[in-house]
Write a protein that holds these residues in place. Structure first.
Motif, mmCIF file in Angstrom:
data_model
loop_
_atom_site.group_PDB
_atom_site.id
_atom_site.type_symbol
_atom_site.label_atom_id
_atom_site.label_comp_id
_atom_site.label_asym_id
_atom_site.label_seq_id
_atom_site.Cartn_x
_atom_site.Cartn_y
_atom_site.Cartn_z
ATOM 1 N N UNK A 57 0.754 -1.245 0.052
ATOM 2 C CA UNK A 57 0.111 0.127 -0.062
ATOM 3 C C UNK A 57 0.766 1.408 -0.074
ATOM 4 N N UNK A 58 0.424 2.363 -0.368
ATOM 5 C CA UNK A 58 0.998 3.705 -0.633
ATOM 6 C C UNK A 58 0.219 4.766 0.175
ATOM 7 N N UNK A 59 1.064 5.856 0.536
ATOM 8 C CA UNK A 59 0.271 6.876 0.931
ATOM 9 C C UNK A 59 -0.437 7.739 -0.035
ATOM 10 N N UNK A 60 -1.378 8.284 0.385
ATOM 11 C CA UNK A 60 -2.288 8.926 -0.705
ATOM 12 C C UNK A 60 -2.915 10.394 -0.295
ATOM 13 N N UNK A 61 -2.812 11.395 -1.050
ATOM 14 C CA UNK A 61 -3.395 12.574 -0.599
ATOM 15 C C UNK A 61 -4.386 12.767 -1.798
ATOM 16 N N UNK A 62 -5.765 13.089 -1.436
ATOM 17 C CA UNK A 62 -6.775 13.359 -2.832
ATOM 18 C C UNK A 62 -7.147 14.722 -2.688
ATOM 19 N N UNK A 63 -6.786 15.614 -3.631
ATOM 20 C CA UNK A 63 -6.964 16.852 -3.736
ATOM 21 C C UNK A 63 -8.441 17.025 -4.474
ATOM 22 N N UNK A 64 -9.136 17.759 -3.849
ATOM 23 C CA UNK A 64 -10.557 18.077 -4.501
ATOM 24 C C UNK A 64 -10.878 19.619 -4.224
ATOM 25 N N UNK A 65 -11.024 20.189 -5.584
ATOM 26 C CA UNK A 65 -11.447 21.555 -5.747
ATOM 27 C C UNK A 65 -12.794 21.495 -5.516
ATOM 28 N N UNK A 66 -13.210 22.355 -5.033
ATOM 29 C CA UNK A 66 -14.777 22.654 -4.391
ATOM 30 C C UNK A 66 -15.309 23.830 -4.585
ATOM 31 N N UNK A 67 -16.275 23.988 -5.099
ATOM 32 C CA UNK A 67 -17.151 25.160 -5.687
ATOM 33 C C UNK A 67 -18.703 24.809 -5.735
ATOM 34 N N UNK A 68 -19.187 25.416 -4.768
ATOM 35 C CA UNK A 68 -20.735 25.175 -4.532
ATOM 36 C C UNK A 68 -21.090 23.729 -4.242
ATOM 37 N N UNK A 69 -20.451 23.297 -3.173
ATOM 38 C CA UNK A 69 -20.486 22.131 -3.013
ATOM 39 C C UNK A 69 -21.158 21.696 -1.551
ATOM 40 N N UNK A 70 -21.629 22.488 -0.952
ATOM 41 C CA UNK A 70 -21.898 22.199 0.472
ATOM 42 C C UNK A 70 -23.047 21.071 0.568
ATOM 43 N N UNK A 71 -23.733 20.936 -0.403
ATOM 44 C CA UNK A 71 -24.973 19.727 -0.407
ATOM 45 C C UNK A 71 -24.114 18.397 -0.450
ATOM 46 N N UNK A 72 -23.103 18.185 -1.389
ATOM 47 C CA UNK A 72 -22.479 16.993 -1.677
ATOM 48 C C UNK A 72 -21.188 16.652 -1.238
ATOM 49 N N UNK A 73 -20.550 17.385 -0.474
ATOM 50 C CA UNK A 73 -19.072 17.326 0.218
ATOM 51 C C UNK A 73 -19.061 16.239 0.911
ATOM 52 N N UNK A 74 -20.152 16.206 2.237
ATOM 53 C CA UNK A 74 -20.099 15.259 2.935
ATOM 54 C C UNK A 74 -20.119 13.879 2.766
ATOM 55 N N UNK A 75 -20.988 13.451 1.703
ATOM 56 C CA UNK A 75 -21.153 12.243 1.043
ATOM 57 C C UNK A 75 -19.844 11.829 0.234
ATOM 58 N N UNK A 76 -19.233 12.680 -0.522
ATOM 59 C CA UNK A 76 -18.114 12.540 -1.023
ATOM 60 C C UNK A 76 -16.881 12.272 -0.148
ATOM 61 N N UNK A 77 -16.762 13.080 0.852
ATOM 62 C CA UNK A 77 -15.608 12.778 1.579
ATOM 63 C C UNK A 77 -15.715 11.720 2.467
ATOM 64 N N UNK A 78 -16.935 11.252 3.059
ATOM 65 C CA UNK A 78 -17.064 9.844 3.813
ATOM 66 C C UNK A 78 -16.896 8.868 2.805
ATOM 67 N N UNK A 137 -6.877 25.896 -8.384
ATOM 68 C CA UNK A 137 -7.334 25.165 -7.146
ATOM 69 C C UNK A 137 -6.602 23.965 -7.047
ATOM 70 N N UNK A 138 -6.330 22.974 -8.044
ATOM 71 C CA UNK A 138 -5.699 21.718 -7.620
ATOM 72 C C UNK A 138 -4.208 22.036 -7.445
ATOM 73 N N UNK A 139 -3.567 23.092 -7.992
ATOM 74 C CA UNK A 139 -2.309 23.398 -7.450
ATOM 75 C C UNK A 139 -2.143 23.989 -5.959
ATOM 76 N N UNK A 140 -3.126 24.655 -5.655
ATOM 77 C CA UNK A 140 -2.870 25.060 -4.496
ATOM 78 C C UNK A 140 -3.309 23.520 -3.333
ATOM 79 N N UNK A 141 -4.121 22.749 -3.543
ATOM 80 C CA UNK A 141 -4.297 21.630 -2.982
ATOM 81 C C UNK A 141 -3.054 20.776 -2.942
ATOM 82 N N UNK A 142 -2.436 20.669 -4.092
ATOM 83 C CA UNK A 142 -1.023 19.801 -4.383
ATOM 84 C C UNK A 142 0.084 20.382 -3.387
ATOM 85 N N UNK A 143 0.139 21.729 -3.413
ATOM 86 C CA UNK A 143 0.970 22.238 -2.432
ATOM 87 C C UNK A 143 0.873 21.816 -1.140
#
Length: 120
Positions: free
Chosen positions: A1-22, A76-82
């Motif tokens: 197994x490896x170590x993973x960071x998942x970067x997710x740019x978010x815009x107007x995501x209040x409704x869907x974000x909790x389910x996606x993250x879980x 946005x993805x670049x900010x998350x990657x950093x």
């Protein structure tokens, strides 16, 4: 197994974000030794930042970045990657299909820098 960071740019995501993250965290717990989800709130005008903060408070494996305004799909993805701690998987955006996120993340190979779904 490896170590993973998942970067997710978010815009107007209040409704869907909790389910996606879980769902992502559930898959990552079996697919990675260590993992995190980095949420990059890209100047969203709804409650996305507040939802992201709640997820950070509830889950140790979630981090959030707030951009001052909407910088768009490339910055946005670049900010998350950093901010990422591990090998990186970038998700095209927060609206990606849950089925892709929950089935493909486990196939990430060591050494892969990024993966993204291909349109059909």
């Amino acid at each position: 197994m490896t170590d993973i960071s998942v970067v997710i740019p978010c815009y107007r995501s209040a409704q869907t974000l909790p389910t996606l993250v879980e769902r992502l965290l559930a898959v990552l717990s079996t697919a990675a030794s260590q993992s995190e989800v980095v949420l990059v709130v890209d100047g969203s005008v709804d409650d996305t930042w507040e939802v992201a903060q709640e997820l950070v408070e509830r889950r140790d494996a979630v981090r959030a970045v707030l951009l001052a305004r909407n910088y768009g799909q490339h910055n946005a993805p670049v900010a998350g990657i950093r901010c990422a701690s591990y090998g990186i998987v970038t998700m095209g955006d927060d609206l990606i299909a849950f089925s892709w996120a929950t089935t493909k993340i486990g196939t990430v190979r060591v050494g892969m820098q990024a993966c993204s779904p291909r349109p059909r």
